[in-house]
Design a protein around this motif. Structure first.
Motif, PDB file in Angstrom:
ATOM      1  N   UNK A  74       0.858  -1.190   0.000  1.00  0.00           N
ATOM      2  CA  UNK A  74       0.000   0.000   0.000  1.00  0.00           C
ATOM      3  C   UNK A  74       0.891   1.236   0.000  1.00  0.00           C
ATOM      4  N   UNK A  75       1.194   1.685  -1.189  1.00  0.00           N
ATOM      5  CA  UNK A  75       2.092   2.828  -1.296  1.00  0.00           C
ATOM      6  C   UNK A  75       1.481   3.913  -2.175  1.00  0.00           C
ATOM      7  N   UNK A  76       2.006   5.107  -2.005  1.00  0.00           N
ATOM      8  CA  UNK A  76       1.777   6.214  -2.924  1.00  0.00           C
ATOM      9  C   UNK A  76       3.115   6.484  -3.584  1.00  0.00           C
ATOM     10  N   UNK A  77       3.063   6.973  -4.806  1.00  0.00           N
ATOM     11  CA  UNK A  77       4.355   7.257  -5.419  1.00  0.00           C
ATOM     12  C   UNK A  77       4.261   8.405  -6.408  1.00  0.00           C
ATOM     13  N   UNK A  78       5.410   8.960  -6.666  1.00  0.00           N
ATOM     14  CA  UNK A  78       5.572   9.916  -7.748  1.00  0.00           C
ATOM     15  C   UNK A  78       6.635   9.357  -8.669  1.00  0.00           C
ATOM     16  N   UNK A  79       6.536   9.681  -9.938  1.00  0.00           N
ATOM     17  CA  UNK A  79       7.566   9.230 -10.872  1.00  0.00           C
ATOM     18  C   UNK A  79       7.894  10.404 -11.787  1.00  0.00           C
ATOM     19  N   UNK A  80       9.171  10.639 -11.972  1.00  0.00           N
ATOM     20  CA  UNK A  80       9.619  11.849 -12.651  1.00  0.00           C
ATOM     21  C   UNK A  80      10.520  11.446 -13.809  1.00  0.00           C
ATOM     22  N   UNK A 138       9.275  15.637 -16.042  1.00  0.00           N
ATOM     23  CA  UNK A 138       7.847  15.504 -16.353  1.00  0.00           C
ATOM     24  C   UNK A 138       7.293  14.424 -15.427  1.00  0.00           C
ATOM     25  N   UNK A 139       6.366  14.758 -14.552  1.00  0.00           N
ATOM     26  CA  UNK A 139       5.825  13.726 -13.668  1.00  0.00           C
ATOM     27  C   UNK A 139       4.892  12.766 -14.414  1.00  0.00           C
ATOM     28  N   UNK A 140       4.830  11.534 -13.935  1.00  0.00           N
ATOM     29  CA  UNK A 140       3.894  10.548 -14.485  1.00  0.00           C
ATOM     30  C   UNK A 140       2.480  11.066 -14.252  1.00  0.00           C
ATOM     31  N   UNK A 141       1.657  11.037 -15.318  1.00  0.00           N
ATOM     32  CA  UNK A 141       0.294  11.562 -15.212  1.00  0.00           C
ATOM     33  C   UNK A 141      -0.549  10.779 -14.214  1.00  0.00           C
ATOM     34  N   UNK A 142      -0.241   9.502 -14.076  1.00  0.00           N
ATOM     35  CA  UNK A 142      -1.067   8.665 -13.209  1.00  0.00           C
ATOM     36  C   UNK A 142      -0.560   8.589 -11.784  1.00  0.00           C
ATOM     37  N   UNK A 143       0.570   9.196 -11.511  1.00  0.00           N
ATOM     38  CA  UNK A 143       1.081   9.175 -10.148  1.00  0.00           C
ATOM     39  C   UNK A 143       0.958  10.580  -9.569  1.00  0.00           C
ATOM     40  N   UNK A 144       1.292  10.709  -8.296  1.00  0.00           N
ATOM     41  CA  UNK A 144       1.025  11.988  -7.645  1.00  0.00           C
ATOM     42  C   UNK A 144       1.779  13.109  -8.350  1.00  0.00           C
ATOM     43  N   UNK A 145       1.064  14.146  -8.695  1.00  0.00           N
ATOM     44  CA  UNK A 145       1.690  15.355  -9.227  1.00  0.00           C
ATOM     45  C   UNK A 145       0.832  16.528  -8.825  1.00  0.00           C
ATOM     46  N   UNK A 146       1.455  17.533  -8.295  1.00  0.00           N
ATOM     47  CA  UNK A 146       0.700  18.638  -7.693  1.00  0.00           C
ATOM     48  C   UNK A 146       0.944  19.945  -8.430  1.00  0.00           C
ATOM     49  N   UNK A 147       2.109  20.086  -9.031  1.00  0.00           N
ATOM     50  CA  UNK A 147       2.515  21.401  -9.524  1.00  0.00           C
ATOM     51  C   UNK A 147       2.364  21.549 -11.032  1.00  0.00           C
ATOM     52  N   UNK A 148       1.795  20.514 -11.652  1.00  0.00           N
ATOM     53  CA  UNK A 148       1.690  20.530 -13.108  1.00  0.00           C
ATOM     54  C   UNK A 148       0.675  21.557 -13.612  1.00  0.00           C
ATOM     55  N   UNK A 149      -0.172  22.042 -12.717  1.00  0.00           N
ATOM     56  CA  UNK A 149      -1.191  22.996 -13.132  1.00  0.00           C
ATOM     57  C   UNK A 149      -0.717  24.439 -13.174  1.00  0.00           C
ATOM     58  N   UNK A 150       0.554  24.672 -12.854  1.00  0.00           N
ATOM     59  CA  UNK A 150       1.044  26.057 -12.872  1.00  0.00           C
ATOM     60  C   UNK A 150       0.916  26.633 -14.283  1.00  0.00           C
ATOM     61  N   UNK A 151       0.553  27.901 -14.343  1.00  0.00           N
ATOM     62  CA  UNK A 151       0.309  28.522 -15.643  1.00  0.00           C
ATOM     63  C   UNK A 151       1.534  28.378 -16.565  1.00  0.00           C
TER      64      UNK A 151
END
Lengths: 175, 510
Positions: free
Chosen positions: B361-367, B452-465
Motif C-alpha cells: 500500500x504505497x503512494x508514489x511519484x515518478x519523474x 515531467x511527472x507521471x500523469x497517473x502518479x502523484x503530481x501537484x505542480x503541473x497545473x502552474x500557468x
C-alpha cells in the motif's frame, strides 16, 4: 527421422491413441484397440480473438497446403505439398530463409521435422525439432485459410529430450 | 446494462460513501452516476447521454492511478466489464482483411478496453505470442496503461503506447472513430465498404499522437490494435553494487552495453562507508530452448509474508516509531532481492511482473528526466540531497529510488516525448508521516531538471500557468485535438480544470 520411420511412429501413435493438447502435452491413452483420438489443436486464434479447438480430419477435395503464408511466429512461410510429402522454408524477411521443414501430410494434418539457423553472429548448432499443422479451410469466400500448429525443440544432439516451443500459426496470403 | 442509480442523498450534499475508490485508496470518487458498459453500444449510449445533457464523464478501469486524473463528480464509467463475448474475452477480431497490402511481417492483436494485462499475457501465451515490453505490474488494463504512457525499462524500448497501431475511440455524442497514423494499417477503401458511415477512419498523425496518450480527455478508447512478437524467455540477474561504482558506468553508458533491460534501485541513505547501496537488475532474451530457472519457493514464500497486509501494517508501525531504522531496512531489503549469478529464467511476462511487491500500500511519484548530457544523474543527486534535508526534519524516505530507462516516444503527452528518458520512481507507504509532503518536495526540486511527472502518479505542480507548454513542446497540437474531440467538455474533470487546459489552448499560437 525418415519418412518411413515416421510413418511407423504414426501407426504406433494411432494404435496407442496419442493426443496432443495445447502445451504440447502428449497423453498416452492405452486403449487396447486401434481407434485413436485425432490430434487436436487448442489455443487462441488472434485473427478471431477467440479460443478455438481444431481436430485433425479430412482435407476438402482439391485443397493442398501449398502456398505462401504469413505467420506471427515466423513471418514468412512457404509450403509445397507434393502428394503426401510436405516441404517448406521460413524466414523473417524477404530473401532471408532461416528455417526448413519437411514432413508428410495425412488429411488436413501435416507432421514435420524443422531445422532453423541461429541469428547472425550466433555460431551454435542450429535449432531443430518436430511439429504439426492442422489446415483450417476458409469458412466463407472472404475468409482466409489458416494453419494452426505446434512445435517442440529437440534438446541435445542426438535428441535427448524435447521441450515445447509453442504454437505455430499462419495465414495464407491470397494470390 | 441498467442505467446507474444516482449516487446522492438528494440534498445536493456529498454522499457519505464514495461511489468508487482507486487501488491505492487515496482518490475517493463521489460520482453522481456509475456506469459499467459491457458492449460497445452500451458505451456509446452512455457517452451520447452525457454529451446530450452537456455533463461530464470519466472512464476508469482498475484505478491504478494515484492522481486526480480519474476524478469526476458526474458520471464515472468503469470499463472493466467491457469484454468480448467469447473466451478468452480480452481480444477482438483483428479485422486483418481491412489492412493495407502488403501486410508487414509483424504480429498484431486487437485488445478490448476491459482487458487486464495478466489476462492478455495468458491469451497471448496460448497463441505463442507476447508483448515486447511491460511494466512491473500486470493487474491493470493495457489500454489504461497505454493512455497514461506507462512503461517498462529498456533504453531501446519505448513506453507502452509505442506498440499501438490503431485505436477505436468513442467520443463526444457517441461518435466512433478508428484513429491511426497517416500511413496507418487500415485500407480506407476496404474500411469504407465494411463500415460505411457507422465509423469514421481518421488517419492523421496529429490525431493519433494525441489520442494514444489521451489521459482520458479525448473520449473512451474501446480497443487498440497493438504489435506483439513471438513468445520469448528472459533471463534476469540482480546484483548488489554501490552508487559510486554504478554512477560512472551510467554516465559513460557502458552499463547499457548488451543489455535489453536495465533497472537500478538506489538506497537514498548512505551506508557507514559513505556510499549508497544499489541493486542492479539486468534482463536479456534467453536462448529459445533454454530451461526455466524459477524464483526459489523460499523467496516466493518470504515475499508472500512480507507483503501481507498485516506485515505491512506492522512494518509501517515499526518505522513510524523508529524511523532511524529505515536506512538499514532498505539496505537489507536490497540484499534480499539479489539473485546470484544464475539469475531467473522464465517466460517474458513472468519476469516483467515484479510480484507481491505490487500489493504494498504505497503512494508514489515518478519523474521523467532527460538522458541527454546526463541531466538525470544530476537530478538523482538533487533528490538525494532533498531526502537528506527531509531526514533532518524527521521525514524519512521509506523505499529505494527506482531508475528505469525508456526510449523516446512521439506521443505528444508521453512523459518520454521526444527524448531518451530516465524515470525515477519514488514510493512511500500510504499513511506514512509526511509522505505527501516528501513527494511534493521531490517534484518541486526536479522541475529544475526538466522533469515531467507521471500523469497517473502523484503530481501537484503541473497545473502552474504555462507549465504544460514549457514541459511538452508539442502540447499545443494535443490541445488542438482535445478541442476538436471534446468540444462539449464531456471529458473534462478536476484534473483538466486544475491543468487549465482550455486556458492553455488559448495561449497556443494560431
Amino acid at each position: 527421422m525418415s519418412a518411413l520411420t515416421r510413418r511407423g511412429v504414426l501407426r504406433f501413435a494411432a494404435a496407442a491413441g496419442i493426443e496432443r493438447l495445447v502445451g504440447g502435452t502428449v497423453v498416452l491413452q492405452i486403449l487396447g484397440c486401434a481407434r485413436a483420438p485425432p490430434i487436436r489443436w487448442r489455443g487462441v486464434d488472434v485473427s478471431s480473438g477467440q479460443t478455438i479447438a481444431l481436430e485433425a480430419g479430412d482435407l476438402p477435395p482439391g485443397v493442398t497446403f501449398t502456398g505462401t503464408y504469413r505467420s506471427p511466429h515466423t513471418p514468412r512461410l512457404e509450403l509445397l505439398q507434393q502428394g503426401a510429402l510436405l516441404s517448406g522454408r521460413y524466414g523473417a524477411t524477404e530473401g532471408e530463409w532461416r528455417g526448413l521443414i519437411s514432413g508428410r501430410v495425412a488429411g488436413n494434418l501435416a507432421q514435420f521435422d524443422w531445422r532453423e539457423c541461429r541469428p547472425p553472429g550466433d555460431a551454435s548448432d542450429p535449432l531443430n525439432g518436430t511439429g504439426y499443422f492442422v489446415f483450417d479451410p476458409p469458412a466463407s469466400p472472404e475468409a482466409l485459410t489458416r494453419l494452426f500448429g505446434w512445435r517442440t525443440f529437440c534438446i541435445g544432439r542426438p535428441c535427448e529430450q524435447t521441450r515445447d516451443a509453442g504454437p505455430w500459426t499462419a495465414v495464407r496470403v491470397p494470390k | 446494462m441498467a442505467r446507474g442509480e444516482p449516487n446522492s442523498q438528494g440534498h445536493g450534499c456529498r454522499p457519505t460513501q464514495p461511489s468508487w475508490l482507486n487501488y491505492a485508496r487515496n482518490q475517493p470518487v463521489y460520482a453522481r452516476y456509475v456506469e459499467r458498459p459491457q458492449t460497445l453500444e452500451e458505451l456509446r449510449d452512455v457517452v451520447r447521454e452525457v454529451s446530450g445533457r452537456r455533463g461530464r464523464m470519466r472512464g476508469v478501469a482498475t484505478g491504478l492511478s494515484f492522481s486526480d486524473i480519474l476524478q469526476t463528480d458526474d458520471t464515472l464509467v468503469v470499463l472493466t466489464d467491457l469484454k468480448s463475448d467469447a473466451p478468452p474475452r480480452v481480444l477482438l477480431p483483428l479485422e486483418e482483411e481491412l489492412w493495407r497490402d502488403p501486410v508487414p511481417p509483424e504480429a498484431r492483436v486487437r485488445v478490448i478496453a476491459g482487458a487486464r494485462i495478466r489476462e492478455l499475457n495468458a491469451a497471448l501465451a496460448a497463441a505463442g505470442l507476447a508483448f515486447e515490453n511491460l511494466g512491473g505490474y500486470d493487474g491493470q488494463t493495457l489500454i489504461g496503461a497505454i493512455s497514461t504512457s506507462t512503461h517498462g525499462s529498456g533504453l531501446f524500448l519505448g513506453p507502452l503506447p509505442s506498440m499501438v497501431q490503431s485505436l477505436d475511440l468513442v467520443t463526444t455524442d457517441g461518435a466512433l472513430y478508428r484513429v491511426e497514423p497517416a500511413k496507418g494499417i487500415t485500407d480506407p477503401d476496404k474500411f469504407r465498404r465494411r463500415y460505411g458511415t457507422r465509423m469514421t477512419l481518421k488517419q492523421d498523425d496529429r490525431w493519433f499522437r494525441s489520442c494514444v496518450v489521451s489521459l482520458g480527455c479525448m473520449g473512451v478508447i474501446y480497443s487498440a490494435t497493438v504489435t506483439v512478437r513471438p513468445s520469448f524467455r528472459l533471463i534476469e540477474r540482480k546484483w548488489l553494487s554501490t552508487w559510486s561504482l554504478v554512477r560512472p558506468k551510467l554516465a559513460a553508458r557502458t552499463l547499457f552495453d548488451n543489455l535489453r533491460h536495465l533497472e537500478v534501485y538506489l538506497n537514498p541513505y548512505r551506508r557507514r562507508d559513505g556510499d549508497h547501496g544499489c541493486l542492479v537488475t539486468e534482463r536479456n532474451i534467453a536462448r529459445p530452448e533454454a530451461a526455466k530457472i524459477p524464483v526459489p519457493e523460499s523467496k516466493l514464500a518470504a515475499q508472500d509474508l512480507v507483503f501481507r497486509p498485516s506485515t505491512q501494517e506492522g512494518l509501517l508501525k515499526l518505522i513510524e516509531g523508529n524511523p532511524r531504522l529505515i536506512p538499514s531496512i532498505l539496505e537489507y531489503s536490497l540484499e534480499q532481492l539479489e539473485t546470484g549469478p544464475a539469475g531467473h529464467l522464465d517466460d517474458s511476462y513472468r519476469i516483467y511482473n515484479i510480484g507481491k511487491i505490487n500489493t504494498a500500500r504505497v503512494l508514489s511519484g515518478e519523474y521523467f528526466l532527460p538522458m541527454k548530457d546526463n541531466v538525470y544523474l544530476a537530478a538523482v543527486q538533487r533528490v538525494l540531497d532533498v531526502i537528506e534535508d527531509n531526514r533532518r526534519r524527521g521525514v524519512y524516505q521509506s523505499a529505494p529510488l527506482s531508475l528505469r530507462f525508456v526510449k523516446a516516444s512521439d506521443a505528444f503527452l508521453s512523459m518520454a516525448q521526444g527524448r531518451e528518458t530516465c524515470a525515477i520512481e519514488i514510493a512511500m507507504f500510504t499513511g506514512e508521516h509526511g509522505a505527501r509532503e516528501a513527494l511534493l518536495s521531490y517534484e518541486q526540486a526536479l522541475y529544475a531538471f526538466e522533469a515531467r511527472p507521471h500523469w497517473g502518479q502523484l503530481n501537484e505542480l503541473t497545473g502552474a500557468q504555462g507549465w504544460l507548454r514549457s514541459a511538452y513542446g508539442e502540447s499545443c497540437q494535443w490541445l488542438s485535438v482535445y478541442r476538436e474531440l471534446n468540444h462539449k467538455g464531456v471529458f473534462d474533470n478536476a484534473f483538466t480544470d486544475r491543468m487549465g487546459l482550455s486556458k492553455e489552448l488559448a495561449r497556443c499560437p494560431r
